[in-house]
Design an enzyme around this catalytic site. Sequence first.
Site, PDB file in Angstrom:
ATOM      1  N   ARG A 212       2.281 -13.699  -8.740  1.00 53.77           N
ATOM      2  CA  ARG A 212       3.318 -12.960  -8.597  1.00 53.77           C
ATOM      3  C   ARG A 212       4.049 -12.919  -9.768  1.00 53.77           C
ATOM      4  O   ARG A 212       4.627 -11.808 -10.121  1.00 53.77           O
ATOM      5  CB  ARG A 212       4.232 -13.241  -7.198  1.00 53.77           C
ATOM      6  N   PHE A 228      -2.206  -3.982   0.599  1.00 59.93           N
ATOM      7  CA  PHE A 228      -2.322  -5.162   1.722  1.00 59.93           C
ATOM      8  C   PHE A 228      -1.082  -5.798   1.254  1.00 59.93           C
ATOM      9  O   PHE A 228      -1.353  -7.310   1.352  1.00 59.93           O
ATOM     10  CB  PHE A 228      -3.567  -5.954   1.230  1.00 59.93           C
ATOM     11  N   ASP A 250       0.240  -1.330   3.843  1.00 61.08           N
ATOM     12  CA  ASP A 250      -0.250  -2.139   4.618  1.00 61.08           C
ATOM     13  C   ASP A 250      -0.460  -1.500   5.925  1.00 61.08           C
ATOM     14  O   ASP A 250       0.199  -0.687   6.430  1.00 61.08           O
ATOM     15  CB  ASP A 250       0.589  -3.414   5.019  1.00 61.08           C
ATOM     16  N   SER A 251      -1.810  -1.869   6.610  1.00 57.89           N
ATOM     17  CA  SER A 251      -1.940  -1.145   8.080  1.00 57.89           C
ATOM     18  C   SER A 251      -1.276  -1.421   9.090  1.00 57.89           C
ATOM     19  O   SER A 251      -1.046  -0.838  10.055  1.00 57.89           O
ATOM     20  CB  SER A 251      -3.453  -1.227   8.364  1.00 57.89           C
ATOM     21  N   ASP A 297      -4.842  -7.485  -2.890  1.00 61.33           N
ATOM     22  CA  ASP A 297      -5.096  -8.770  -2.288  1.00 61.33           C
ATOM     23  C   ASP A 297      -5.170  -8.628  -0.644  1.00 61.33           C
ATOM     24  O   ASP A 297      -4.407  -8.878   0.171  1.00 61.33           O
ATOM     25  CB  ASP A 297      -3.590  -9.398  -2.356  1.00 61.33           C
ATOM     26  N   CYS A 337      -9.852 -13.965  -1.197  1.00 58.13           N
ATOM     27  CA  CYS A 337      -9.536 -15.360  -0.601  1.00 58.13           C
ATOM     28  C   CYS A 337     -10.591 -15.907   0.338  1.00 58.13           C
ATOM     29  O   CYS A 337     -10.345 -16.708   1.194  1.00 58.13           O
ATOM     30  CB  CYS A 337      -8.063 -15.305   0.260  1.00 58.13           C
TER      31      CYS A 337
END
Length: 393
Positions: A212, A228, A250-251, A297, A337
Amino acid sequence: MNRRIYLRKGKEESLRRFHPWVFSGALQSMDEGIGEGDVVDVITSRGEFIGRGHFQIGSIAVRILTFADEDIDAAFWNRRLAVALRMRQDIGIADNPHNNTYRLVHGEGDNLPGLVIDCYGDTAVMQAHSVGMHMAREVIARELIDVMGSRIKNVYYKSETTLPYKADIMQENTFLYGHTDDTIAIENGLKFRVDYLRGQKTGFFVDQRENRSLLERYSKGKRVLNMFCYTGGFSFYAMRGGAEQVHSVDSSQRAIELTTENVNLNFPGDNRHEAICEDAFKYLEKAAGNYDIIILDPPAFAKHRAALRNALKGYTRLNMKALEKIKPGGILFTFSCSQVVTKENFRNAVFTAAALAGRNVRILHQLHQPADHPINIYHPEGEYLKGLVLYVE
């Protein structure tokens, strides 16, 4: 005396190289009465002691806690936690006035397989990924308070979603020590709210702190899309870096609410930011090609090796869409990830995406997890976070 597990001939070789896992296929036999989560001694086919750890039902039968003949008692937990803290102090992450958010224990990376502890201000969030660590949670919490001293006033236990699903355990998230409603923490001088109860992982993705910060350096005057976004970490770093506009997608409606709250904690009333609740693929499909920076991400596309092929297709599709939409001269931050996705797997998926999108792409940075998420040199599987920063012509 601990009950014993006996290995088949030749199956001790990985343990002699200090790899901390014993797979179920390596077992020859075991004493009667061994229960899931019990501390067991691992014995070679020649009758030699080689390690001591937590027994668990599943493909990983034993997670080794020590290769020495030492008791797994309060003093053991105290020593291991003290070593973990000292390392964070030595690298300047613990006791930093501008940053009270860090990972204190990173499983195998801190020789405590199955245990994660993240610190948010004066609250530690503890998470067990094995039944053995779950059973030891009370003593670990006591020793944690002893080691941390005045740094920690509360210990929250959050393992409802991380314990093995086959284990017959009724686990509720709860405070093991203290209690607080103050969920504001600080990372590199920026504030954010930690959702201990409903949030993913321990409530925040501590592992992206340094990535970040890198984004912040590139954000001045840029239009930024954070896909995301979860709690908006990349978004408010981009804003501090001087971004002209930031869109967070984002969902999850809860994630959008947290992102909005975190942005307002740092930049109240700032109209540069907009949070959007929508599926990432759908948003990219219809997005205009006017973003200078895009961050991808996503959550882990592959939790186990059987899902690897589909995961790589997913990474390729996602990155192709982003590469199609980003402006010429744009910068793409893209991550995986998934532990089973290797650096080579991920790079090949992104390479394929670039070719399909027909864009000329150069790698500016190859990213990974930060120093408070150390990788045990004997356990390369601990290198789970992979990232690339790409310049797109």
